[in-house]
Design an enzyme around this catalytic site. Structure first.
Site, mmCIF file in Angstrom:
data_model
loop_
_atom_site.group_PDB
_atom_site.id
_atom_site.type_symbol
_atom_site.label_atom_id
_atom_site.label_comp_id
_atom_site.label_asym_id
_atom_site.label_seq_id
_atom_site.Cartn_x
_atom_site.Cartn_y
_atom_site.Cartn_z
ATOM 1 N N GLY A 1 -25.710 -27.602 42.483
ATOM 2 C CA GLY A 1 -25.449 -26.728 41.341
ATOM 3 C C GLY A 1 -24.574 -27.446 40.337
ATOM 4 O O GLY A 1 -23.907 -28.425 40.684
ATOM 5 N N GLN B 1 -18.686 -28.681 33.532
ATOM 6 C CA GLN B 1 -18.475 -29.899 34.331
ATOM 7 C C GLN B 1 -18.924 -31.158 33.581
ATOM 8 O O GLN B 1 -18.529 -32.259 33.940
ATOM 9 C CB GLN B 1 -19.190 -29.795 35.681
ATOM 10 C CG GLN B 1 -18.547 -28.746 36.599
ATOM 11 C CD GLN B 1 -19.233 -28.674 37.942
ATOM 12 O OE1 GLN B 1 -20.249 -28.003 38.078
ATOM 13 N NE2 GLN B 1 -18.699 -29.377 38.922
ATOM 14 N N CYS C 1 -17.294 -29.712 45.607
ATOM 15 C CA CYS C 1 -17.467 -29.607 44.161
ATOM 16 C C CYS C 1 -17.553 -31.008 43.573
ATOM 17 O O CYS C 1 -16.756 -31.872 43.927
ATOM 18 C CB CYS C 1 -16.285 -28.855 43.545
ATOM 19 S SG CYS C 1 -16.444 -28.606 41.767
ATOM 20 N N LEU C 2 -18.520 -31.210 42.690
ATOM 21 C CA LEU C 2 -18.687 -32.525 42.067
ATOM 22 C C LEU C 2 -17.460 -32.897 41.230
ATOM 23 O O LEU C 2 -17.247 -34.073 40.962
ATOM 24 C CB LEU C 2 -19.946 -32.541 41.193
ATOM 25 C CG LEU C 2 -21.273 -32.392 41.965
ATOM 26 C CD1 LEU C 2 -22.439 -32.232 40.992
ATOM 27 C CD2 LEU C 2 -21.507 -33.585 42.888
ATOM 28 N N HIS D 1 -19.686 -19.833 43.132
ATOM 29 C CA HIS D 1 -18.966 -21.079 42.830
ATOM 30 C C HIS D 1 -19.181 -21.461 41.356
ATOM 31 O O HIS D 1 -18.229 -21.836 40.659
ATOM 32 C CB HIS D 1 -19.482 -22.173 43.777
ATOM 33 C CG HIS D 1 -18.937 -23.540 43.554
ATOM 34 N ND1 HIS D 1 -18.154 -24.191 44.495
ATOM 35 C CD2 HIS D 1 -19.063 -24.418 42.521
ATOM 36 C CE1 HIS D 1 -17.830 -25.397 44.029
ATOM 37 N NE2 HIS D 1 -18.374 -25.565 42.846
ATOM 38 N N GLU D 2 -20.419 -21.335 40.872
ATOM 39 C CA GLU D 2 -20.729 -21.732 39.487
ATOM 40 C C GLU D 2 -20.163 -20.741 38.473
ATOM 41 O O GLU D 2 -19.657 -21.150 37.421
ATOM 42 C CB GLU D 2 -22.243 -21.886 39.291
ATOM 43 C CG GLU D 2 -22.944 -22.876 40.208
ATOM 44 C CD GLU D 2 -22.299 -24.244 40.286
ATOM 45 O OE1 GLU D 2 -21.533 -24.608 39.370
ATOM 46 O OE2 GLU D 2 -22.548 -24.965 41.267
ATOM 47 N N HIS E 1 -16.687 -21.496 37.822
ATOM 48 C CA HIS E 1 -16.507 -22.587 36.851
ATOM 49 C C HIS E 1 -16.529 -22.060 35.415
ATOM 50 O O HIS E 1 -15.765 -22.522 34.567
ATOM 51 C CB HIS E 1 -17.624 -23.625 36.991
ATOM 52 C CG HIS E 1 -17.393 -24.684 38.022
ATOM 53 N ND1 HIS E 1 -16.299 -25.528 38.003
ATOM 54 C CD2 HIS E 1 -18.131 -25.074 39.102
ATOM 55 C CE1 HIS E 1 -16.384 -26.385 39.027
ATOM 56 N NE2 HIS E 1 -17.487 -26.124 39.719
HETATM 57 O O1 GNR Z 1 -23.227 -29.799 45.165
HETATM 58 C C1 GNR Z 1 -22.508 -28.828 45.453
HETATM 59 N N1 GNR Z 1 -22.516 -28.352 46.715
HETATM 60 C C2 GNR Z 1 -21.908 -27.164 47.097
HETATM 61 C C3 GNR Z 1 -21.745 -26.929 48.460
HETATM 62 C C4 GNR Z 1 -21.174 -25.761 48.904
HETATM 63 C C5 GNR Z 1 -20.773 -24.817 47.982
HETATM 64 C C6 GNR Z 1 -20.911 -25.037 46.622
HETATM 65 C C7 GNR Z 1 -21.487 -26.210 46.184
HETATM 66 S S1 GNR Z 1 -21.698 -26.482 44.478
HETATM 67 C C8 GNR Z 1 -21.619 -28.225 44.437
HETATM 68 C C9 GNR Z 1 -21.882 -28.750 43.045
HETATM 69 C C10 GNR Z 1 -20.808 -28.247 42.103
HETATM 70 O O2 GNR Z 1 -19.701 -28.701 42.055
HETATM 71 N N2 GNR Z 1 -21.126 -27.224 41.351
HETATM 72 O O3 GNR Z 1 -20.218 -26.697 40.536
HETATM 73 NI NI NI Z 2 -18.263 -27.144 41.436
#
Ligand code: GNR
Ligand code: NI
Length: 175
Positions: A46, A51, A94-95, A136-137, A140
């Site tokens: 995601g 980001q 999270c990236l 999670h997104e 952000h």
């Molecule tokens: O790649 C991603 N893997 C992930 C794994 C578990 C819960 C959430 C994520 S999102 C993350 C990519 C990211 O940072 N998205 O904002």
């Molecule tokens: Ni993230």
């Protein structure tokens, strides 16, 4: 399409609240393309536009397994309109916080309303990994990171580590 740099903790832009998309024009479509290229390259499941430094309420996602066909999904102006009392814990990463993983508890089921790329209103009842990822997104888009949901001790520890790494990188770049 263009591969874009991913902002890393403690970049303050990650704390910005992103603005809703008013019109799905060619700039938004270009942004979505850049997000997919950057997300697949990372690789991640995601990505929120902030980001890559764009404070717009745009999310890309692909939860398909490596060996299966791609399943690109786009969520524009996503909103949680209902959530379960039942909680579920999942290890998140999270990236923008590379190589750090921690368990996060969130509502197990969320109903999400959003616009698709055609500007059509859609609604999905998300469970499992989709529920985890979309929450999670959407965090952000509101300037919230998954480490905000863990203990202060752990959050302070990882934040300090990334502040230190950023200082070292800035110092190396200056030499
Ligand atoms: O790649 C991603 N893997 C992930 C794994 C578990 C819960 C959430 C994520 S999102 C993350 C990519 C990211 O940072 N998205 O904002
Ligand atoms: Ni993230």
């Amino acid at each position: 399409m263009a591969l874009r740099d991913i902002l890393i903790l403690p970049d303050k832009r990650l704390r910005q609240v992103s603005k809703p998309v008013a019109k799905i024009d060619s700039a938004v479509k270009k942004l979505v393309e850049d997000m997919f290229e950057t997300m697949y390259d990372a690789p991640g499941i995601g990505l929120a536009a902030i980001q890559i430094g764009e404070p717009r309420r745009v999310v890309t996602m692909d939860l398909s397994k490596k060996e299966d066909e791609k399943q690109p999904q786009v969520f524009i102006n996503p909103e949680i309109v209902a959530e379960s009392d039942e909680k579920s814990a999942h290890e998140e990463g999270c990236l923008s916080i590379p190589e750090y993983y921690e368990e996060v508890e969130r509502p197990a089921v969320v109903t999400v309303k959003y616009l698709d790329l055609d500007g059509k209103v859609q609604q999905v009842e998300a469970t499992g990994l989709l529920a985890v990822c979309i929450q999670h997104e959407i965090d952000h888009l509101n300037g919230v990171l998954f480490i905000d949901h863990i203990s202060k001790l752990k959050r302070d520890r990882v934040t300090k580590k990334f502040i230190k790494a950023a200082k070292l990188a800035a110092k190396d770049a200056a030499e």
